[in-house]
Design a protein around this motif. Structure first.
Motif, PDB file in Angstrom:
ATOM      1  N   GLN A 166      35.803  42.764  42.855  1.00  0.00           N
ATOM      2  CA  GLN A 166      36.091  41.779  41.818  1.00  0.00           C
ATOM      3  C   GLN A 166      36.536  40.451  42.417  1.00  0.00           C
ATOM      4  OE1 GLN A 166      39.047  40.295  40.428  1.00  0.00           O
ATOM      5  NE2 GLN A 166      37.948  39.449  38.645  1.00  0.00           N
ATOM      6  N   ASN A 167      37.279  40.501  43.526  1.00  0.00           N
ATOM      7  CA  ASN A 167      37.678  39.273  44.214  1.00  0.00           C
ATOM      8  C   ASN A 167      36.461  38.437  44.575  1.00  0.00           C
ATOM      9  OD1 ASN A 167      40.490  40.658  46.115  1.00  0.00           O
ATOM     10  ND2 ASN A 167      40.349  40.018  43.998  1.00  0.00           N
TER      11      ASN A 167
ATOM     12  N   GLN B   7      33.987  37.402  41.123  1.00  0.00           N
ATOM     13  CA  GLN B   7      34.456  36.350  40.213  1.00  0.00           C
ATOM     14  C   GLN B   7      34.015  34.956  40.659  1.00  0.00           C
ATOM     15  OE1 GLN B   7      38.724  36.021  40.084  1.00  0.00           O
ATOM     16  NE2 GLN B   7      38.943  36.154  42.295  1.00  0.00           N
TER      17      GLN B   7
ATOM     18  N   SER C   5      46.435  45.216  44.236  1.00  0.00           N
ATOM     19  CA  SER C   5      46.626  43.973  43.485  1.00  0.00           C
ATOM     20  C   SER C   5      48.070  43.496  43.562  1.00  0.00           C
ATOM     21  CB  SER C   5      46.227  44.182  42.019  1.00  0.00           C
ATOM     22  OG  SER C   5      44.846  44.433  41.903  1.00  0.00           O
TER      23      SER C   5
ATOM     24  N   SER D 128      38.651  39.324  34.402  1.00  0.00           N
ATOM     25  CA  SER D 128      39.577  39.870  35.376  1.00  0.00           C
ATOM     26  C   SER D 128      39.537  41.394  35.351  1.00  0.00           C
ATOM     27  CB  SER D 128      41.002  39.404  35.061  1.00  0.00           C
ATOM     28  OG  SER D 128      41.437  39.995  33.841  1.00  0.00           O
TER      29      SER D 128
ATOM     30  N   ARG E 278      41.922  43.121  34.560  1.00  0.00           N
ATOM     31  CA  ARG E 278      42.687  43.548  33.386  1.00  0.00           C
ATOM     32  C   ARG E 278      41.768  43.946  32.236  1.00  0.00           C
ATOM     33  NH1 ARG E 278      47.190  38.685  33.032  1.00  0.00           N
ATOM     34  NH2 ARG E 278      47.672  38.610  35.261  1.00  0.00           N
TER      35      ARG E 278
ATOM     36  N   PRO F 243      44.794  40.718  39.076  1.00  0.00           N
ATOM     37  CA  PRO F 243      44.444  39.301  39.186  1.00  0.00           C
ATOM     38  C   PRO F 243      43.622  38.809  38.010  1.00  0.00           C
ATOM     39  CG  PRO F 243      43.089  40.630  40.662  1.00  0.00           C
ATOM     40  CD  PRO F 243      44.140  41.537  40.100  1.00  0.00           C
ATOM     41  N   THR F 244      43.761  37.516  37.721  1.00  0.00           N
ATOM     42  CA  THR F 244      42.992  36.858  36.662  1.00  0.00           C
ATOM     43  C   THR F 244      41.658  36.397  37.219  1.00  0.00           C
ATOM     44  OG1 THR F 244      45.024  36.110  35.629  1.00  0.00           O
ATOM     45  CG2 THR F 244      43.010  34.979  34.991  1.00  0.00           C
ATOM     46  N   GLY F 245      40.595  36.606  36.462  1.00  0.00           N
ATOM     47  CA  GLY F 245      39.267  36.221  36.925  1.00  0.00           C
ATOM     48  C   GLY F 245      39.052  34.722  36.880  1.00  0.00           C
TER      49      GLY F 245
ATOM     50  N   GLU G 144      38.088  33.373  33.429  1.00  0.00           N
ATOM     51  CA  GLU G 144      39.211  33.281  32.517  1.00  0.00           C
ATOM     52  C   GLU G 144      40.101  32.103  32.868  1.00  0.00           C
ATOM     53  OE1 GLU G 144      41.250  36.954  32.294  1.00  0.00           O
ATOM     54  OE2 GLU G 144      39.601  38.022  31.349  1.00  0.00           O
ATOM     55  N   ARG G 145      40.298  31.860  34.157  1.00  0.00           N
ATOM     56  CA  ARG G 145      41.108  30.719  34.566  1.00  0.00           C
ATOM     57  C   ARG G 145      40.451  29.423  34.116  1.00  0.00           C
ATOM     58  NH1 ARG G 145      41.789  33.608  39.478  1.00  0.00           N
ATOM     59  NH2 ARG G 145      40.181  32.333  40.475  1.00  0.00           N
TER      60      ARG G 145
END
Length: 299
Positions: free
Chosen positions: A24-25, A28, A91, A223, A225, A282-284, A287-288
């Motif tokens: 995912q890191n 994204q 995370s 993310s 989440r 972490p937030t994607g 999304e940020r």
């Protein structure tokens, strides 16, 4: 429950959890026009962090296959769901967030739910010789539902899309685990010749690649989440349905046992949601970006 199965399944969950975070890191930062395209994998294969995550995922799948060769699908799948604990651990190291009440509650619910389901259900193995009618009905239903979820996700890629994609991938991975068990039995009975003459190993490969595209598209647009809890919840449920539905796994079915089994699965899902929504996740990037667009601009 065999100690070997426990060690293999938990080790697989560890590798999968760490691998999902690394994937995912990297995902994204992939171009959004690669959404639900095999081009996404072509772009990501150039990223060392993503390759490391895939390597861990492959090791986790191999360990999971070894666990399935020694134990029942209905036993191994709930243990694999603990991958979220390891994802949260990595995370937390990256974000330096404390575990807090939410984290401890999620951990206890997930671990307690897995324990309750296994103790109450006492999963026992049947034969991997599947009943053809039930096999195709269940596999068809799982794949059909995954396709419907994917079709709807294409229309809402930055809203509910990532969750729907993760749910679809979880269903595919649950079916993949069931067919991995069948493939393992074919290999032990007839070697490579017996394995390669069946359709199951090719289906395992196709489901794995398709699921990978869905997961990376979910990781790309949201993310952990949003995406990982849905993936982690759907996979064991699909696997248990396949195990009991057509692979002959047996669970206790008296009223008390069924109550504890249902309660255990509900606790697992609740724990997955709490851990998946933990601030350490972490937030994607997508999304940020949206959050930045919603913030008032300085005068």
């Amino acid at each position: 429950m065999s100690v070997l199965v426990l060690v293999l399944a938990v080790s697989a969950a560890c590798c999968l959890g760490f691998g999902f975070v690394l994937q995912q890191n990297a995902a994204q930062r992939a171009p959004l026009n690669d959404f639900l395209s095999f081009r996404l994998l072509v772009d990501l294969v150039k990223v060392p962090r993503w390759l490391g995550g895939i390597a861990l995922m492959v090791v986790g799948m191999a360990l999971g296959a070894a666990a399935l060769g020694q134990g029942e699908l209905s036993l191994v799948e709930p243990l694999l769901a603990t991958n979220l604990l390891f994802a949260l651990a990595l995370s937390r190291r990256q974000t330096r967030q404390p575990l807090g009440r939410q984290g401890w509650a999620g951990l206890l619910l997930l671990a307690g739910g897995v324990s309750a389901f296994i103790v109450a259900g006492e999963p026992q193995g049947g034969s991997a010789t599947a009943d053809p009618t039930r096999q195709w009905l269940i596999i068809g239903a799982m794949i059909g539902l995954a396709l419907l979820l994917t079709a709807h996700a294409k229309r809402s890629r930055l809203n509910s899309g990532p969750v729907l994609l993760a749910l679809g991938a979880g269903l595919l991975y649950g079916v993949q685990d069931a067919l991995t068990r069948v493939s393992g039995e074919k290999f032990s009975e007839g070697g490579f010749a017996g394995l390669l003459t069946g359709w199951q190993p090719y289906a395992v490969l196709a489901l794995g690649v398709t699921g990978l595209v869905l997961v990376q598209s979910a990781f790309e647009t949201a993310s952990l989440r949003k995406s990982l809890p849905a993936l982690t919840a759907a996979q064991p449920i699909a696997g248990i349905i396949c195990g009991v539905g057509f692979l002959g796994d047996r669970l206790r079915t008296d009223a008390v046992a069924l109550s504890w089994e249902a309660g255990g699965l509900l606790a697992v899902i609740a724990g997955i949601v709490l851990l998946g929504m933990h601030p350490a996740m972490p937030t994607g990037a997508a999304e940020r970006a949206r959050a930045g667009q919603l913030q008032p601009q300085p005068q």
